[in-house]
Enzyme design. Structure first.
Site, PDB file in Angstrom:
ATOM      1  N   TRP A  99       0.825  -1.220   0.000  1.00 16.15           N
ATOM      2  CA  TRP A  99       0.000   0.000   0.000  1.00 16.15           C
ATOM      3  C   TRP A  99       0.848   1.254   0.000  1.00 16.15           C
ATOM      4  CZ3 TRP A  99      -4.044  -1.536  -2.080  1.00 16.15           C
ATOM      5  CH2 TRP A  99      -4.648  -2.736  -1.735  1.00 16.15           C
ATOM      6  N   ASP A 166      -1.690   6.771   5.691  1.00 14.67           N
ATOM      7  CA  ASP A 166      -2.802   5.919   5.261  1.00 14.67           C
ATOM      8  C   ASP A 166      -3.203   5.103   6.493  1.00 14.67           C
ATOM      9  OD1 ASP A 166      -4.430   3.900   4.336  1.00 14.67           O
ATOM     10  OD2 ASP A 166      -3.053   3.186   2.780  1.00 14.67           O
ATOM     11  N   LYS A 190     -13.368  -0.825   6.368  1.00 17.14           N
ATOM     12  CA  LYS A 190     -12.879  -1.702   7.441  1.00 17.14           C
ATOM     13  C   LYS A 190     -13.536  -1.311   8.764  1.00 17.14           C
ATOM     14  CE  LYS A 190      -8.901  -1.910   4.510  1.00 17.14           C
ATOM     15  NZ  LYS A 190      -8.916  -3.215   3.888  1.00 17.14           N
TER      16      LYS A 190
HETATM   17  N1  PMP Z   1      -4.502   1.214   1.991  1.00 12.30           N
HETATM   18  C1  PMP Z   1      -4.644   0.146   2.803  1.00 12.30           C
HETATM   19  C2  PMP Z   1      -3.874   0.093   4.083  1.00 12.30           C
HETATM   20  C3  PMP Z   1      -5.523  -0.877   2.448  1.00 12.30           C
HETATM   21  O1  PMP Z   1      -5.655  -1.941   3.257  1.00 12.30           O
HETATM   22  C4  PMP Z   1      -6.243  -0.778   1.242  1.00 12.30           C
HETATM   23  C5  PMP Z   1      -7.233  -1.831   0.809  1.00 12.30           C
HETATM   24  N2  PMP Z   1      -7.301  -2.970   1.492  1.00 12.30           N
HETATM   25  C6  PMP Z   1      -6.048   0.337   0.437  1.00 12.30           C
HETATM   26  C7  PMP Z   1      -5.171   1.311   0.847  1.00 12.30           C
HETATM   27  C8  PMP Z   1      -6.771   0.492  -0.877  1.00 12.30           C
HETATM   28  O2  PMP Z   1      -8.095   0.859  -0.633  1.00 12.30           O
HETATM   29  P1  PMP Z   1      -9.161   0.823  -1.828  1.00 12.30           P
HETATM   30  O3  PMP Z   1      -9.340  -0.602  -2.211  1.00 12.30           O
HETATM   31  O4  PMP Z   1     -10.385   1.430  -1.182  1.00 12.30           O
HETATM   32  O5  PMP Z   1      -8.637   1.669  -2.930  1.00 12.30           O
END
Ligand code: PMP
Length: 354
Positions: A99, A166, A190
Site C-alpha cells: 500500500w 494511510d 474496514k
Molecule cells: N490502503 C490500505 C492500508 C488498504 O488496506 C487498502 C485496501 N485494502 C487500500 C489502501 C486500498 O483501498 P481501496 O481498495 O479502497 O482503494
C-alpha cells in the site's frame, strides 16, 4: 454464528445491519434515505452529524478539517501528491509493503519522490526506522497498518515535516495522537462503515498552493468548503459510516476498541507462539493488532486447516496472495468469541494432525 475475519469489506455489527435495513426500507418515512436529494435537510443533517462525530471521536483540534470523498484508498495515492508536491521539495515515502509502495509510485507523477526507509529486504516483516529527518520534505508518507503483511506503527514518527498517513485499516481501532498528522485518511470499508467512501482529515497548514491551481475535484479545499457535498456523494456509504461511528461512540470510543483489539490480538498471537504447527509472519514488536498474518510451518497442511476452520464457520482467513498462509483480520466489530473459536480449532488441529 459466522466468524468473519475478512480484511475488507469486513464485519459490521449485526444490529447495525438491521438498523441500516430499516433506514433503507424506511418504514416510518415516506422515502428511503438513499432516494432523496443529497441537498435535502434530512441528508444534510446526516452529513453534519457524520462530520461532527468524526471530529469528536478523533479529538481533532481546530486546525484539522474533515471531509468524506469517493475513490476509496487508492484515490488518495495520487490526490495527496497532486495537492502537496512542491517544485523544490521531495515527497518522502516509508515503504512498508504494497500500500505504501503503490502510493509512492503514484507520487512520481507529480514531483520528486524518494523512499525514506523500507523493510522490503526482510519481506516487510517489520516497521523500518530512519535516521535523519529530511529538511526538504513536502511531506513524509507512512501507512500506519499494513493490511497485507500484518505490521503496524505503534508510535507516531517524530519529524518537523508534515506527516501523512494511510490509516485505512486501523483508524478507529487504535488510539493515536491524530493532531500530530498533517493529513491522514481511511477508506471506509474496514472500521469506518462500508465500501464507497474515504475519510480524509487535513491540517489547514498543509495547503501551500493558490486555490485554482489544482483541479477543482482534486483540491481538498473544495470538499472541505462544501462539507463533503460538492458533488453527489455515495449516500449509502455515508449512512453506514454514521451508523458505525455512533456505535463506536456508544461502546466507549476509540479507547474502548483499542483495549478490546489488543486483547483479541494477544489471544491469537499467544496461540501462534505456542502452537507447533503455525508461526506468525511479522516481527514481534511490530505485529498488527488488526490483521494477524501467519503461516503453517508445513505448507501441506494449509488446505486442511482452511477446510477444518470452514467447518466451524470461520471465514476470510485465507492469506493474501503475496504471502500465502493465513490472515485473521480482527476489526472492531469482531467479537473476542470469534478469536477464541479460531484458537480452539488451532489447538484441536495440533492435537489431531501434529
Ligand atoms: N490502503 C490500505 C492500508 C488498504 O488496506 C487498502 C485496501 N485494502 C487500500 C489502501 C486500498 O483501498 P481501496 O481498495 O479502497 O482503494
Amino acid at each position: 454464528m459466522i466468524h468473519n475475519f475478512y480484511a475488507g469489506p469486513s464485519i459490521i455489527s449485526a444490529a447495525l445491519l438491521e438498523e441500516a435495513a430499516t433506514q433503507i426500507i424506511s418504514r416510518d418515512e415516506l422515502l428511503s434515505v438513499i432516494e432523496i436529494s443529497h441537498r435535502s435537510k434530512r441528508f444534510g443533517d446526516i452529513v453534519d452529524e457524520l462530520h461532527h462525530l468524526t471530529r469528536e471521536l478523533l479529538a481533532l483540534n481546530d486546525d484539522h478539517e474533515v471531509c468524506y470523498l469517493q475513490g476509496g484508498g487508492r484515490q488518495q495515492f495520487f490526490q495527496i501528491p497532486q495537492n502537496f508536491s512542491q517544485v523544490f521539495k521531495t515527497n518522502y515515502y516509508v515503504d512498508t509493503g504494497n500500500w505504501a509502495n503503490g502510493a509512492m509510485k503514484e507520487a512520481r507523477f507529480f514531483g520528486n519522490t524518494e523512499e525514506l526507509a523500507s523493510s522490503k529486504e526482510n519481506g516487510y516483516r517489520h516497521i523500518p526506522n530512519w535516521k535523519d529527518d529530511p529538511e526538504d520534505a513536502a511531506y513524509i508518507y507512512t501507512c500506519t497498518n499494513n493490511t497485507i503483511y500484518g505490521t503496524q506503527f505503534f508510535e507516531t514518527p517524530k519529524t518537523n515535516s508534515h506527516l501523512v498517513a494511510d490509516m485505512s485499516s486501523d483508524l478507529f481501532g487504535i488510539s493515536r495522537d491524530f493532531n500530530a498528522y498533517g493529513l491522514f485518511y481511511a477508506a471506509t470499508q474496514k472500521n469506518a462503515g462500508t465500501a464507497g467512501a474515504c475519510l480524509v482529515v487535513v491540517d489547514k497548514k498543509m495547503f501551500n498552493k493558490p486555490e485554482g491551481s489544482v483541479p477543482t475535484m482534486i483540491d481538498y479545499r473544495t470538499h472541505i468548503n462544501k462539507k463533503s457535498l460538492y458533488n453527489t456523494p455515495p449516500v449509502f456509504a455515508f449512512v453506514m459510516s454514521l451508523l458505525v461511528l455512533k456505535w463506536i461512540k456508544e461502546k466507549g470510543g476509540i479507547t474502548y476498541f483499542d483495549a478490546a483489539n489488543r486483547e483479541k490480538a494477544s489471544l491469537l498471537y499467544g496461540e501462534l507462539e505456542r502452537n507447533e504447527l503455525f508461526e506468525p509472519y511479522a516481527n514481534k514488536e511490530d505485529r498488527s493488532v488488526m490483521n494477524a498474518v501467519f503461516t503453517a510451518k508445513n505448507e501441506q497442511i494449509e488446505k486442511h486447516f482452511l477446510d477444518r476452520a470452514a467447518k466451524e464457520n470461520i471465514v476470510g482467513i485465507k492469506g493474501h496472495r503475496n504471502i500465502g498462509g493465513f490472515r485473521a483480520s480482527m476489526y472492531n466489530a469482531l467479537p473476542i468469541e470469534s478469536v477464541q473459536v479460531l484458537v480452539d480449532v488451532m489447538q484441536e488441529f495440533e492435537r489431531t494432525q501434529g
